[in-house]
Design an enzyme around this catalytic site. Structure first.
Site, short mmCIF file in Angstrom:
data_model
loop_
_atom_site.label_atom_id
_atom_site.label_comp_id
_atom_site.label_asym_id
_atom_site.label_seq_id
_atom_site.Cartn_x
_atom_site.Cartn_y
_atom_site.Cartn_z
N VAL A 64 86.34 -48.69 -40.09
CA VAL A 64 86.33 -50.18 -39.62
C VAL A 64 87.07 -51.00 -40.55
O VAL A 64 86.73 -50.84 -41.89
CB VAL A 64 85.13 -50.82 -39.06
CG1 VAL A 64 84.70 -50.37 -37.82
CG2 VAL A 64 83.96 -50.79 -40.19
N ASP A 123 76.55 -47.52 -45.02
CA ASP A 123 77.14 -46.21 -44.34
C ASP A 123 76.32 -45.06 -44.84
O ASP A 123 75.43 -44.65 -44.00
CB ASP A 123 78.66 -46.39 -45.04
CG ASP A 123 79.47 -45.04 -44.66
OD1 ASP A 123 79.35 -44.44 -43.73
OD2 ASP A 123 80.19 -44.50 -45.56
N LYS A 132 83.59 -56.77 -52.70
CA LYS A 132 84.21 -57.91 -52.07
C LYS A 132 84.04 -58.06 -50.48
O LYS A 132 84.30 -59.24 -49.90
CB LYS A 132 85.85 -57.93 -52.26
CG LYS A 132 86.34 -57.93 -53.56
CD LYS A 132 87.85 -57.64 -53.70
CE LYS A 132 88.53 -57.06 -54.93
NZ LYS A 132 89.75 -56.85 -54.74
N GLU A 160 75.37 -57.59 -47.16
CA GLU A 160 76.66 -56.50 -47.37
C GLU A 160 77.23 -56.39 -46.00
O GLU A 160 76.64 -56.92 -44.98
CB GLU A 160 75.64 -55.31 -47.33
CG GLU A 160 76.56 -53.91 -47.40
CD GLU A 160 77.32 -53.73 -48.75
OE1 GLU A 160 78.27 -54.56 -48.80
OE2 GLU A 160 77.27 -52.52 -49.30
N ASP A 161 78.50 -55.88 -46.01
CA ASP A 161 79.42 -55.83 -44.88
C ASP A 161 79.06 -54.57 -44.09
O ASP A 161 78.80 -54.81 -42.72
CB ASP A 161 80.90 -55.63 -45.21
CG ASP A 161 81.04 -54.44 -46.35
OD1 ASP A 161 80.03 -53.67 -46.62
OD2 ASP A 161 82.22 -54.41 -46.74
N ARG A 195 91.54 -57.36 -44.96
CA ARG A 195 90.25 -58.19 -45.07
C ARG A 195 90.60 -59.47 -44.31
O ARG A 195 89.43 -59.96 -43.89
CB ARG A 195 90.03 -58.58 -46.53
CG ARG A 195 89.78 -57.29 -47.48
CD ARG A 195 89.15 -57.60 -48.77
NE ARG A 195 89.10 -56.66 -49.82
CZ ARG A 195 88.28 -55.74 -50.21
NH1 ARG A 195 87.24 -55.91 -49.21
NH2 ARG A 195 88.35 -54.97 -51.18
P1 5GP Z 1 77.36 -46.72 -48.50
O1 5GP Z 1 77.03 -46.97 -49.88
O2 5GP Z 1 76.27 -47.33 -47.71
O3 5GP Z 1 77.82 -45.35 -48.29
O4 5GP Z 1 78.74 -47.67 -48.44
C1 5GP Z 1 78.62 -48.98 -48.55
C2 5GP Z 1 80.10 -49.56 -48.77
O5 5GP Z 1 81.28 -48.46 -48.46
C3 5GP Z 1 80.29 -50.91 -47.92
O6 5GP Z 1 80.27 -51.97 -48.59
C4 5GP Z 1 82.09 -50.67 -47.72
O7 5GP Z 1 82.39 -51.19 -48.92
C5 5GP Z 1 82.39 -49.04 -47.84
N1 5GP Z 1 82.43 -48.85 -46.29
C6 5GP Z 1 81.72 -47.85 -45.58
N2 5GP Z 1 82.00 -47.62 -44.40
C7 5GP Z 1 83.35 -48.26 -44.36
C8 5GP Z 1 84.30 -48.37 -43.12
O8 5GP Z 1 84.09 -48.07 -42.15
N3 5GP Z 1 85.25 -49.49 -43.57
C9 5GP Z 1 85.45 -49.93 -44.89
N4 5GP Z 1 86.57 -50.76 -45.03
N5 5GP Z 1 84.61 -49.73 -45.94
C10 5GP Z 1 83.53 -49.06 -45.44
#
Ligand code: 5GP
Length: 174
Positions: A151, A101, A41, A97-98, A163
């Site tokens: 964040v 990470d 989302k 993507e938001d 959100r």
């Molecule tokens: P990745 O697979 O790159 O580790 O993570 C991506 C997802 O992790 C993002 O779409 C998000 O949902 C969540 N995420 C990663 N860092 C943060 C953060 O600092 N805050 C929030 N709310 N979600 C995060």
């Protein structure tokens, strides 16, 4: 929680940068059709503003994955709403993507999409926490590189809350 929040990126800064990214994408694709594939989302707010500023032929699709519980990544990617092959095959896909990470989600999604034989796949992330990478991954379009902070706001949640904030804030550690 609220008393530990600090604004990191203001609404004005977000909107200004999103306009720039929309232009950047338009310059790359010109009049070719693109499909913005929003990762639900969290990327909903970003996708909407990006598309409103995109002056070219485009479509919207959505995919839903989950990998986070609270502040901690579980490391497992679950595909909760999959994509349809007929909407992907032969198309220019831009995954929206938001935040990147560990890099697991976008890396997984790009591989998943490639199996559906799109014409091209690129990725666009509003935020990028480079220091946290676990797998090798670089997004093609990035709004803001940020430090290793948790964040919230502008689509990003903490256990489904916050959100709706029009800005990005971070949670200060004690
Ligand atoms: P990745 O697979 O790159 O580790 O993570 C991506 C997802 O992790 C993002 O779409 C998000 O949902 C969540 N995420 C990663 N860092 C943060 C953060 O600092 N805050 C929030 N709310 N979600 C995060």
């Amino acid at each position: 929680m609220e008393d530990k929040m600090q604004i990191l990126i203001s609404e004005d800064e977000l909107q200004k940068r999103i306009k720039e990214i929309a232009l950047e994408i338009k310059n790359d694709y010109n009049d070719e059709e693109v499909v913005f594939c929003s990762v639900l989302k969290g990327a909903v707010f970003f996708t909407v503003d990006l598309m409103k500023n995109y002056d070219g032929p485009c479509y919207l699709d959505c995919v839903r994955v989950s990998s986070y519980e609270g502040e901690n990544s579980t490391g497992n990617i679950n595909l909760k709403i999959p994509l349809k092959k007929e909407n992907i095959e032969g198309k220019n896909i831009i995954v929206v993507e938001d935040i990147v990470d560990t890099g697991r989600t976008l890396k997984y999604l790009v591989e998943y999409l490639k199996e559906m034989h799109p014409k091209s796949v690129k990725t666009c992330s509003l935020l990028d926490k480079k220091a946290r990478r676990v797998v090798e991954f670089e997004a093609d379009y990035v709004g803001f590189p940020i430090d290793d902070l948790f964040v919230i706001g502008y689509g990003l949640d903490y256990d489904e809350k916050y959100r709706n904030f029009p800005y990005i804030a971070y949670v200060k550690n004690d």
